[in-house]
Scaffold this motif. Structure first.
Motif, mmCIF file in Angstrom:
data_model
loop_
_atom_site.group_PDB
_atom_site.id
_atom_site.type_symbol
_atom_site.label_atom_id
_atom_site.label_comp_id
_atom_site.label_asym_id
_atom_site.label_seq_id
_atom_site.Cartn_x
_atom_site.Cartn_y
_atom_site.Cartn_z
ATOM 1 N N ILE A 227 0.853 -1.183 0.000
ATOM 2 C CA ILE A 227 0.000 0.000 0.000
ATOM 3 C C ILE A 227 0.891 1.235 0.000
ATOM 4 O O ILE A 227 1.900 1.277 0.716
ATOM 5 C CB ILE A 227 -0.922 0.000 1.232
ATOM 6 N N PHE A 228 0.546 2.229 -0.817
ATOM 7 C CA PHE A 228 1.302 3.475 -0.826
ATOM 8 C C PHE A 228 0.358 4.660 -0.964
ATOM 9 O O PHE A 228 -0.811 4.513 -1.319
ATOM 10 C CB PHE A 228 2.361 3.490 -1.940
ATOM 11 N N SER A 229 0.890 5.858 -0.681
ATOM 12 C CA SER A 229 0.094 7.081 -0.814
ATOM 13 C C SER A 229 0.659 7.941 -1.927
ATOM 14 O O SER A 229 1.847 7.862 -2.249
ATOM 15 C CB SER A 229 0.065 7.861 0.501
ATOM 16 N N SER A 230 -0.195 8.764 -2.512
ATOM 17 C CA SER A 230 0.229 9.705 -3.555
ATOM 18 C C SER A 230 -0.480 11.033 -3.354
ATOM 19 O O SER A 230 -1.710 11.086 -3.303
ATOM 20 C CB SER A 230 -0.101 9.161 -4.946
ATOM 21 N N TRP A 231 0.329 12.104 -3.255
ATOM 22 C CA TRP A 231 -0.264 13.436 -3.159
ATOM 23 C C TRP A 231 -0.960 13.812 -4.459
ATOM 24 O O TRP A 231 -1.998 14.464 -4.440
ATOM 25 C CB TRP A 231 0.818 14.469 -2.846
ATOM 26 N N THR A 232 -0.387 13.439 -5.593
ATOM 27 C CA THR A 232 -0.982 13.787 -6.886
ATOM 28 C C THR A 232 -2.321 13.094 -7.084
ATOM 29 O O THR A 232 -3.293 13.703 -7.536
ATOM 30 C CB THR A 232 -0.028 13.415 -8.031
ATOM 31 N N ALA A 233 -2.390 11.811 -6.727
ATOM 32 C CA ALA A 233 -3.641 11.064 -6.854
ATOM 33 C C ALA A 233 -4.629 11.401 -5.749
ATOM 34 O O ALA A 233 -5.812 11.081 -5.847
ATOM 35 C CB ALA A 233 -3.358 9.564 -6.843
ATOM 36 N N LYS A 234 -4.133 12.049 -4.676
ATOM 37 C CA LYS A 234 -4.949 12.338 -3.497
ATOM 38 C C LYS A 234 -5.599 11.057 -2.977
ATOM 39 O O LYS A 234 -6.807 11.004 -2.700
ATOM 40 C CB LYS A 234 -6.019 13.392 -3.808
ATOM 41 N N ALA A 235 -4.766 10.026 -2.853
ATOM 42 C CA ALA A 235 -5.312 8.718 -2.530
ATOM 43 C C ALA A 235 -4.281 7.841 -1.840
ATOM 44 O O ALA A 235 -3.073 8.082 -1.902
ATOM 45 C CB ALA A 235 -5.795 8.027 -3.801
ATOM 46 N N VAL A 236 -4.804 6.802 -1.188
ATOM 47 C CA VAL A 236 -4.006 5.681 -0.694
ATOM 48 C C VAL A 236 -4.379 4.486 -1.551
ATOM 49 O O VAL A 236 -5.568 4.189 -1.734
ATOM 50 C CB VAL A 236 -4.292 5.421 0.796
ATOM 51 N N LEU A 237 -3.355 3.820 -2.089
ATOM 52 C CA LEU A 237 -3.593 2.815 -3.120
ATOM 53 C C LEU A 237 -2.925 1.490 -2.778
ATOM 54 O O LEU A 237 -1.921 1.434 -2.072
ATOM 55 C CB LEU A 237 -3.071 3.307 -4.478
ATOM 56 N N GLN A 238 -3.501 0.426 -3.316
ATOM 57 C CA GLN A 238 -2.930 -0.914 -3.187
ATOM 58 C C GLN A 238 -2.305 -1.296 -4.526
ATOM 59 O O GLN A 238 -2.847 -0.979 -5.591
ATOM 60 C CB GLN A 238 -4.040 -1.899 -2.822
ATOM 61 N N TRP A 239 -1.157 -1.990 -4.463
ATOM 62 C CA TRP A 239 -0.447 -2.281 -5.715
ATOM 63 C C TRP A 239 0.331 -3.571 -5.595
ATOM 64 O O TRP A 239 0.791 -3.939 -4.516
ATOM 65 C CB TRP A 239 0.520 -1.136 -6.018
ATOM 66 N N GLN A 240 0.454 -4.289 -6.722
ATOM 67 C CA GLN A 240 1.370 -5.417 -6.809
ATOM 68 C C GLN A 240 1.944 -5.491 -8.215
ATOM 69 O O GLN A 240 1.394 -4.911 -9.156
ATOM 70 C CB GLN A 240 0.688 -6.731 -6.443
ATOM 71 N N ASP A 241 3.075 -6.184 -8.335
ATOM 72 C CA ASP A 241 3.796 -6.260 -9.606
ATOM 73 C C ASP A 241 2.870 -6.610 -10.762
ATOM 74 O O ASP A 241 2.059 -7.533 -10.663
ATOM 75 C CB ASP A 241 4.895 -7.321 -9.528
ATOM 76 N N GLY A 242 3.006 -5.871 -11.854
ATOM 77 C CA GLY A 242 2.294 -6.210 -13.084
ATOM 78 C C GLY A 242 0.861 -5.745 -13.132
ATOM 79 O O GLY A 242 0.159 -5.996 -14.110
ATOM 80 N N GLU A 243 0.401 -5.063 -12.095
ATOM 81 C CA GLU A 243 -0.978 -4.604 -12.068
ATOM 82 C C GLU A 243 -1.040 -3.097 -11.848
ATOM 83 O O GLU A 243 -0.133 -2.507 -11.258
ATOM 84 C CB GLU A 243 -1.771 -5.316 -10.969
ATOM 85 N N ALA A 244 -2.113 -2.482 -12.319
ATOM 86 C CA ALA A 244 -2.330 -1.056 -12.077
ATOM 87 C C ALA A 244 -2.702 -0.860 -10.606
ATOM 88 O O ALA A 244 -3.364 -1.718 -10.007
ATOM 89 C CB ALA A 244 -3.437 -0.529 -12.970
ATOM 90 N N PRO A 245 -2.273 0.234 -10.001
ATOM 91 C CA PRO A 245 -2.656 0.480 -8.609
ATOM 92 C C PRO A 245 -4.158 0.668 -8.461
ATOM 93 O O PRO A 245 -4.823 1.213 -9.341
ATOM 94 C CB PRO A 245 -1.892 1.758 -8.253
ATOM 95 N N LYS A 246 -4.680 0.187 -7.339
ATOM 96 C CA LYS A 246 -6.110 0.263 -7.044
ATOM 97 C C LYS A 246 -6.321 1.189 -5.859
ATOM 98 O O LYS A 246 -5.727 1.004 -4.796
ATOM 99 C CB LYS A 246 -6.636 -1.141 -6.715
ATOM 100 N N ALA A 247 -7.165 2.198 -6.028
ATOM 101 C CA ALA A 247 -7.416 3.163 -4.956
ATOM 102 C C ALA A 247 -8.225 2.506 -3.835
ATOM 103 O O ALA A 247 -9.273 1.908 -4.070
ATOM 104 C CB ALA A 247 -8.160 4.369 -5.495
ATOM 105 N N LEU A 248 -7.723 2.625 -2.619
ATOM 106 C CA LEU A 248 -8.441 2.156 -1.439
ATOM 107 C C LEU A 248 -9.220 3.288 -0.786
ATOM 108 O O LEU A 248 -10.366 3.107 -0.373
ATOM 109 C CB LEU A 248 -7.453 1.570 -0.426
ATOM 110 N N PHE A 249 -8.568 4.451 -0.685
ATOM 111 C CA PHE A 249 -9.180 5.630 -0.068
ATOM 112 C C PHE A 249 -8.831 6.833 -0.924
ATOM 113 O O PHE A 249 -7.659 7.066 -1.228
ATOM 114 C CB PHE A 249 -8.670 5.806 1.361
ATOM 115 N N GLU A 250 -9.850 7.600 -1.321
ATOM 116 C CA GLU A 250 -9.653 8.709 -2.256
ATOM 117 C C GLU A 250 -10.043 10.042 -1.619
ATOM 118 O O GLU A 250 -10.507 10.098 -0.487
ATOM 119 C CB GLU A 250 -10.473 8.455 -3.525
ATOM 120 N N ASN A 251 -9.839 11.107 -2.396
ATOM 121 C CA ASN A 251 -10.176 12.471 -1.966
ATOM 122 C C ASN A 251 -9.477 12.843 -0.658
ATOM 123 O O ASN A 251 -10.076 13.434 0.253
ATOM 124 C CB ASN A 251 -11.697 12.617 -1.824
ATOM 125 N N MET A 252 -8.197 12.505 -0.583
ATOM 126 C CA MET A 252 -7.392 12.810 0.589
ATOM 127 C C MET A 252 -6.325 13.823 0.218
ATOM 128 O O MET A 252 -5.510 13.582 -0.672
ATOM 129 C CB MET A 252 -6.745 11.541 1.133
#
Length: 288
Positions: free
Chosen positions: A231-256
């Motif tokens: 799990i990682f956070s991104s200021w640009t995405a304004k989100a906390v996201l889940q990710w694994q190799d070979g897949e696009a990140p999936k937003a867990l919590f948005e509008n942050m």
């Protein structure tokens, strides 16, 4: 979902049926990271309290319980009781020690007392940021390689600090994309970047194995939940996201707004998210 609003003498937080909380209006001052200690069953919030570059000795660490209540706003405070703390950023709790990145050194405090134990200077460091446990003992710590204005200065690095305080440079490069969050997983070091928006994979000797480009930059916190998901956070995405190799990140919590260095409550499988700009901490349950 029905939401209950509870007012507390120490501040206020919002509570939902699944125990999601937002701790705000309690006196946080530029909270950069949140860390959970299994030993104390408490949350620790690093407050920069001013410029993230300023050696002003006014940083502090807040103490919260898992109910979202502030037990001590300034549990550790720069300039008090022999503490020096300028602009605390990444933290990690290991046993009875709390490691804290502070510009150009790592400071170690005792748990649960909060007494200063040791400081490890990192020569030539400019912006120590992410901290994570090392399987060989001690911690890994990143240098984002930035100066005032967050402009690159060529000091991008990953260091290892042993339990005895011995410093080793693992990687030092003119351009690693401005390192931030770091995580050891499956004999690799994963590191996310602020500038380039990448996830770099290194072996434990510092060899770069591969890199993945994310669809956004300003990546910050990096953790692994109790099921092994990254799990990682991104200021640009304004989100906390889940990710694994070979897949696009999936937003867990948005509008942050400005989600910074993440913590994990491993007893309750919760992610702890500081809002750098809004002086609040989100506590969010994860799905098992």
């Amino acid at each position: 979902m029905k939401r209950l609003w509870l007012g507390l003498l120490c501040g206020c937080f919002s509570l939902t049926a699944n125990a999601d909380m937002t701790v705000e209006n309690v006196g946080f001052a530029t909270p950069e990271s949140v860390e959970y200690s299994v030993k104390t069953d408490r949350y620790y919030v690093a407050n920069i309290n001013g410029s993230p570059f300023g050696k002003d000795n006014n940083g502090f660490i807040s103490l919260l319980n898992p109910q979202g209540e502030v037990e001590q706003l300034k549990w550790v405070e720069g300039g008090k009781h022999g503490v020096v703390l300028n602009a605390p950023k990444g933290m990690v709790a290991i046993g009875n020690r709390l490691y804290v990145a502070d510009i150009d050194r790592v400071r170690i405090f005792s748990l649960p007392e909060g007494k200063p134990l040791l400081e490890i200077p990192v020569p030539d460091a400019s912006f120590l940021n992410g901290v994570t446990p090392a399987s060989q003992g001690g911690v890994w710590v990143t240098d984002s390689g930035v100066k005032e204005g967050f402009k690159p200065n060529g000091k991008d690095a990953i260091y290892h600090i042993s339990p005895q305080g011995e410093l080793t440079t693992l990687v030092k490069d003119m351009d690693l994309g401005r390192p931030n969050g770091i995580l050891e997983k499956n004999d690799e070091l994963l590191m996310v970047t602020i500038g380039s928006g990448e996830v770099h994979h290194f072996d434990l000797k510092g060899k770069l194995l591969r890199s993945e480009k994310m669809p956004f930059n300003r990546l910050d916190g990096l953790i692994e939940d109790v099921t092994g998901k990254v799990i990682f956070s991104s200021w640009t995405a304004k989100a906390v996201l889940q990710w694994q190799d070979g897949e696009a990140p999936k937003a867990l919590f948005e509008n942050m707004q400005s989600p910074a260095d993440l913590g994990l409550d491993s007893q309750r499988n919760r992610v702890l998210i500081p809002s750098f700009m809004e002086n609040k901490v989100w506590i969010r349950d994860l799905q098992d």
